[in-house]
Enzyme design. Structure first.
Site, mmCIF file in Angstrom:
data_model
loop_
_atom_site.group_PDB
_atom_site.id
_atom_site.type_symbol
_atom_site.label_atom_id
_atom_site.label_comp_id
_atom_site.label_asym_id
_atom_site.label_seq_id
_atom_site.Cartn_x
_atom_site.Cartn_y
_atom_site.Cartn_z
ATOM 1 N N ARG A 60 0.262 -1.222 0.082
ATOM 2 C CA ARG A 60 -0.127 -0.078 -0.398
ATOM 3 C C ARG A 60 0.860 1.367 -0.140
ATOM 4 O O ARG A 60 1.978 1.064 0.235
ATOM 5 C CB ARG A 60 -1.188 -0.419 0.887
ATOM 6 C CG ARG A 60 -1.974 -1.101 0.948
ATOM 7 C CD ARG A 60 -2.945 -1.203 2.700
ATOM 8 N NE ARG A 60 -2.091 -1.445 3.395
ATOM 9 C CZ ARG A 60 -1.525 -0.275 4.404
ATOM 10 N NH1 ARG A 60 -2.058 1.031 4.222
ATOM 11 N NH2 ARG A 60 -0.564 -0.629 5.504
ATOM 12 N N LYS A 201 -8.456 -2.312 1.708
ATOM 13 C CA LYS A 201 -8.238 -1.702 2.631
ATOM 14 C C LYS A 201 -8.977 -0.609 2.231
ATOM 15 O O LYS A 201 -8.935 0.196 3.614
ATOM 16 C CB LYS A 201 -6.438 -1.040 3.092
ATOM 17 C CG LYS A 201 -5.649 -2.603 4.394
ATOM 18 C CD LYS A 201 -6.725 -2.785 5.049
ATOM 19 C CE LYS A 201 -5.656 -3.312 6.066
ATOM 20 N NZ LYS A 201 -4.826 -4.949 5.881
ATOM 21 N N HIS A 221 -8.967 -3.695 13.068
ATOM 22 C CA HIS A 221 -7.904 -4.102 13.014
ATOM 23 C C HIS A 221 -7.893 -5.579 14.057
ATOM 24 O O HIS A 221 -6.760 -5.768 14.248
ATOM 25 C CB HIS A 221 -7.118 -3.020 12.378
ATOM 26 C CG HIS A 221 -6.079 -3.565 11.090
ATOM 27 N ND1 HIS A 221 -5.022 -3.215 11.395
ATOM 28 C CD2 HIS A 221 -5.993 -5.044 10.473
ATOM 29 C CE1 HIS A 221 -3.666 -4.203 10.345
ATOM 30 N NE2 HIS A 221 -4.735 -4.947 9.463
ATOM 31 N N SER A 239 1.018 -4.908 10.802
ATOM 32 C CA SER A 239 1.107 -5.625 9.448
ATOM 33 C C SER A 239 1.803 -6.597 9.956
ATOM 34 O O SER A 239 2.862 -6.158 10.868
ATOM 35 C CB SER A 239 1.786 -5.071 8.310
ATOM 36 O OG SER A 239 1.990 -5.755 6.997
ATOM 37 N N LYS A 243 -1.075 -12.134 13.051
ATOM 38 C CA LYS A 243 -2.861 -11.972 12.420
ATOM 39 C C LYS A 243 -3.091 -13.258 11.265
ATOM 40 O O LYS A 243 -3.847 -13.812 12.462
ATOM 41 C CB LYS A 243 -3.753 -10.755 12.024
ATOM 42 C CG LYS A 243 -3.591 -10.046 12.870
ATOM 43 C CD LYS A 243 -4.730 -8.651 12.794
ATOM 44 C CE LYS A 243 -4.025 -8.044 11.498
ATOM 45 N NZ LYS A 243 -2.237 -7.606 11.389
ATOM 46 N N THR A 244 -3.314 -12.974 10.746
ATOM 47 C CA THR A 244 -3.404 -14.333 9.729
ATOM 48 C C THR A 244 -2.981 -15.533 9.733
ATOM 49 O O THR A 244 -3.677 -16.677 10.430
ATOM 50 C CB THR A 244 -2.541 -13.681 8.335
ATOM 51 O OG1 THR A 244 -3.522 -12.841 7.764
ATOM 52 C CG2 THR A 244 -3.467 -14.759 7.414
ATOM 53 N N ASP A 258 -8.212 -9.918 9.660
ATOM 54 C CA ASP A 258 -8.369 -9.160 9.013
ATOM 55 C C ASP A 258 -8.741 -7.978 9.546
ATOM 56 O O ASP A 258 -8.828 -6.727 10.180
ATOM 57 C CB ASP A 258 -7.583 -8.479 7.627
ATOM 58 C CG ASP A 258 -6.519 -7.573 7.571
ATOM 59 O OD1 ASP A 258 -5.501 -8.002 8.287
ATOM 60 O OD2 ASP A 258 -6.785 -6.993 7.141
ATOM 61 N N ARG A 323 2.524 -12.137 -1.271
ATOM 62 C CA ARG A 323 1.277 -12.369 -0.601
ATOM 63 C C ARG A 323 0.417 -13.439 -1.322
ATOM 64 O O ARG A 323 0.735 -13.540 -2.842
ATOM 65 C CB ARG A 323 0.341 -11.541 -0.756
ATOM 66 C CG ARG A 323 0.984 -9.918 0.330
ATOM 67 C CD ARG A 323 -0.327 -10.110 0.776
ATOM 68 N NE ARG A 323 0.241 -9.590 2.198
ATOM 69 C CZ ARG A 323 -0.143 -8.922 3.712
ATOM 70 N NH1 ARG A 323 -1.003 -9.605 4.354
ATOM 71 N NH2 ARG A 323 0.570 -7.871 4.311
HETATM 72 P P1 ATP Z 1 -1.041 -8.396 7.457
HETATM 73 O O1 ATP Z 1 -1.996 -7.565 9.159
HETATM 74 O O2 ATP Z 1 0.149 -7.334 6.653
HETATM 75 O O3 ATP Z 1 -1.421 -9.342 7.085
HETATM 76 P P2 ATP Z 1 -0.699 -10.009 9.880
HETATM 77 O O4 ATP Z 1 -0.668 -9.784 10.903
HETATM 78 O O5 ATP Z 1 -1.732 -10.798 9.009
HETATM 79 O O6 ATP Z 1 -0.003 -8.862 8.579
HETATM 80 P P3 ATP Z 1 0.976 -12.750 9.331
HETATM 81 O O7 ATP Z 1 0.711 -12.832 7.000
HETATM 82 O O8 ATP Z 1 0.109 -13.422 10.541
HETATM 83 O O9 ATP Z 1 1.082 -11.232 9.963
HETATM 84 O O10 ATP Z 1 2.611 -12.370 9.436
HETATM 85 C C1 ATP Z 1 3.284 -12.611 10.451
HETATM 86 C C2 ATP Z 1 4.788 -13.161 9.780
HETATM 87 O O11 ATP Z 1 5.529 -13.999 10.512
HETATM 88 C C3 ATP Z 1 4.373 -14.677 8.963
HETATM 89 O O12 ATP Z 1 5.279 -14.815 7.810
HETATM 90 C C4 ATP Z 1 5.054 -15.894 9.914
HETATM 91 O O13 ATP Z 1 5.610 -16.804 9.665
HETATM 92 C C5 ATP Z 1 6.181 -15.363 10.314
HETATM 93 N N1 ATP Z 1 5.988 -15.784 12.006
HETATM 94 C C6 ATP Z 1 7.204 -15.797 12.515
HETATM 95 N N2 ATP Z 1 7.530 -16.248 13.914
HETATM 96 C C7 ATP Z 1 6.635 -16.043 14.187
HETATM 97 C C8 ATP Z 1 5.375 -15.480 15.583
HETATM 98 N N3 ATP Z 1 6.281 -16.300 16.319
HETATM 99 N N4 ATP Z 1 4.292 -15.563 15.361
HETATM 100 C C9 ATP Z 1 3.470 -15.257 14.612
HETATM 101 N N5 ATP Z 1 3.890 -15.247 12.811
HETATM 102 C C10 ATP Z 1 5.305 -15.732 12.827
HETATM 103 MN MN MN Z 2 -2.794 -10.611 7.578
#
Ligand code: ATP
Ligand code: MN
Length: 533
Positions: A60, A201, A221, A239, A243-244, A258, A323
């Site tokens: 973004r 978004k 969020h 980010s 979360k995911t 999300d 992604r």
């Molecule tokens: P966005 O808002 O951009 O979608 P998000 O909060 O959903 O972000 P994730 O897509 O879940 O974030 O990204 C977390 C990243 O960190 C993943 O690539 C995951 O493999 C990595 N990671 C490594 N160690 C950990 C951990 N201990 N807990 C969570 N994620 C981890």
């Molecule tokens: Mn996510």
């Protein structure tokens, strides 16, 4: 002939001002997949997913996100560098230019909606220049049935033209790309960027205004899932904090990854109909649910394929922000519809690259409010050689770029709802342990998962807690399936003086950041901040 194809023959975009376009309306994901490949805009990977490149933008562009300032928004929006005002007259001109640009082209249109809870449903008509952007809209928004399509009337319109470039001087944008929300006309204009995240978004930002202002509902969020007993958990975080990743839990049904609302009827509902997961270094072993969701219907963005059309998830030569989007039913265990009851547990996820915050701690109501308003995570300065100083990053409500109102409006709603629902609030550091980025390492995903499971299963209810020496956080002394020494970050650092110094520096960053909110915060919230430095 199916109803969908009948409708496809009748839709015209002339009334919008898009003239003589060849309109592909409501194509199926299969059709869009092949349309993309036929136009040379994508490839099919070995697993059957579609792989596309989003072009110049692979993320973004928050500096190019505007809100039209007029009678609807003037007094309500928190104007500033996040919510940048845009003149109504300039909007109209740019809108017209985009319509001219889309005229005489092949266009992909689709009707969809946001918000899984019927009372909040927001109907969206999406008009895309590219078939894969339209397929993204199919994946990410909720999909109306035939009956709903027959009577469909849109509440919001999205015009999305990645190939259209604005003229900054003439059009009032900052540069060639832009995402502009107009709350009076209920139109989002997205141009000059093919990054699909702008589409989802954009609607998220619109809902973050509409729901609190008109519907007394808190937009968040966060991701959400629900356990076998019907107990909902939600996971806030910026980010990359997890979360995911962490909401995809085979033992719990996924509500969404999300964007959610917390309605006055005491339900949590997903805004979306799909997930948008990071795939950097994705492995089947670590993240089986997401890995297996990458099949026909999924769209991979900005990944590198080998000669066998297999994805190399470790290749970040286009971007670190690779992604995949897929409809939520690509995940096995989902909640249908995507609605849950009041949460029992709330997790604030942070990826603290300084290795200071404990991997899990239990928050008091004051600490919960303080950390929600702070919205802390750390940004790691890429992977360039020599750069290994992370930067603290504060984003109020764990999502400031998407929040048109002042952060305290959301924070007050959340505090009230948390008190009413009597939830447990946990701060989870998914970031570094054993030292800062460069020295320590990221917390093992399996430990983070074990800590979250323990919290969800009530296994930390009777735990003994130590108090963090700088942040005043309650850290469990033991946690099932987690080595006890990682639970207190100080004990993972070789040099304790270094740790105390770093913790003090991070506390100072928190305090400096919080200064702008002090006028809004009561004593309880202020006491939720660092206790020393
Ligand atoms: P966005 O808002 O951009 O979608 P998000 O909060 O959903 O972000 P994730 O897509 O879940 O974030 O990204 C977390 C990243 O960190 C993943 O690539 C995951 O493999 C990595 N990671 C490594 N160690 C950990 C951990 N201990 N807990 C969570 N994620 C981890
Ligand atoms: Mn996510």
């Amino acid at each position: 002939m199916s109803l969908q194809t009948q409708i496809a023959k009748t839709i015209s975009l002339e009334d919008y001002g898009i003239k003589n376009a060849t309109v592909h309306y409501q194509l199926s994901p299969e059709e869009l997949h092949y349309e993309t490949i036929e136009h040379g805009l994508g490839q099919e990977t070995k697993s059957g997913a579609l792989a596309i490149n989003t072009g110049e933008f692979t993320g973004r562009s928050p500096k190019d996100r505007f809100i039209v300032k007029d009678e609807v928004t003037r007094e309500k929006v928190w104007w500033g560098p996040v919510n940048i005002p845009f003149e109504p007259g300039k909007f109209d001109k740019l809108h017209k230019k985009m319509l001219d640009y889309l005229s005489h082209k092949e266009i992909y249109a689709r009707d969809a909606y946001a918000c899984a809870e019927k009372d909040y449903q927001l109907n969206i008509r999406v008009i895309n220049e590219y078939p894969w952007s339209n397929m993204f809209a199919y994946n990410m928004f909720l999909r109306p049935g035939d009956e709903e399509l027959r009577n469909f009337k849109e509440d919001w319109l999205i015009l999305n033209a990645p190939g259209f470039k604005a003229n900054a001087e003439e059009d009032g944008t900052r540069q060639e790309n832009f995402a502009i929300l107009n709350f009076s006309k209920k139109i989002a204009l997205i141009g000059g960027t093919g990054y699909t995240g702008e589409i989802k978004k954009g609607i998220f930002s619109a809902l973050n205004f509409i729901l609190p202002v008109y519907k007394n509902t808190l937009p968040m969020h966060c991701s959400a899932n629900v356990g076998e007993e019907g107990d909902t958990a939600i996971f806030f975080g910026l980010s990359g904090t997890g979360k995911t990743t962490l909401s995809a839990d085979p033992k719990r049904k996924l509500i969404g990854d999300d964007e959610h609302g917390w309605a006055s009827e005491n339900t949590i509902f997903n805004f979306e109909g799909g997930c948008y997961a990071k795939v950097i270094n994705l492995t089947e072993e670590n993240e089986p649910d997401i890995y297996r969701a990458i099949k026909p219907g999924a769209i991979l963005e900005n990944v590198i394929l080998n000669d066998e059309k297999e994805v190399d998830f470790s290749d970040t030569s286009i971007t670190q922000n690779t992604r995949v989007s897929y409809p939520i039913d690509h995940i096995d265990n989902i909640q249908e519809p995507s609605v849950g009851e009041n949460p029992k547990n709330i997790f604030f996820l942070t990826a603290d690259a300084f290795g200071v915050l404990p991997p899990i701690s239990k928050l008091t109501p004051g600490q919960a409010a303080y950390h929600f308003i702070s919205g802390y995570t750390a940004k790691v300065a890429g992977t360039e050689a020599g750069i290994n100083e992370p930067l603290p990053s504060f984003s109020a409500c764990f999502g400031a770029p998407f929040m048109p109102l002042h952060p305290t409006e959301y924070a007050e709603m959340l505090s009230a709802k948390m008190k009413e629902a009597g939830v447990n609030v946990w701060l989870v550091n998914t970031g570094w342990t054993g030292g800062p980025y460069g020295t320590g390492s990221r917390m093992k995903l399996k430990y983070t998962r074990a800590m979250i499971s323990a919290a969800l299963d009530g296994e930390l209810d009777d735990a003994k807690f130590n108090t963090h020496n700088v942040f005043g956080l309650q850290m469990p002394v033991e946690c099932p399936n987690v080595p006890s020494e990682v639970l207190n970050p100080r004990s993972t650092w070789e040099n304790k003086e270094d740790y105390d110094k770093k913790a003090g520096e991070l506390a100072d960053s928190f305090k400096t950041n919080f200064e702008k909110f002090e006028n809004y915060a009561n004593d309880e919230i202020m006491a939720g901040g660092p206790t020393s430095s």
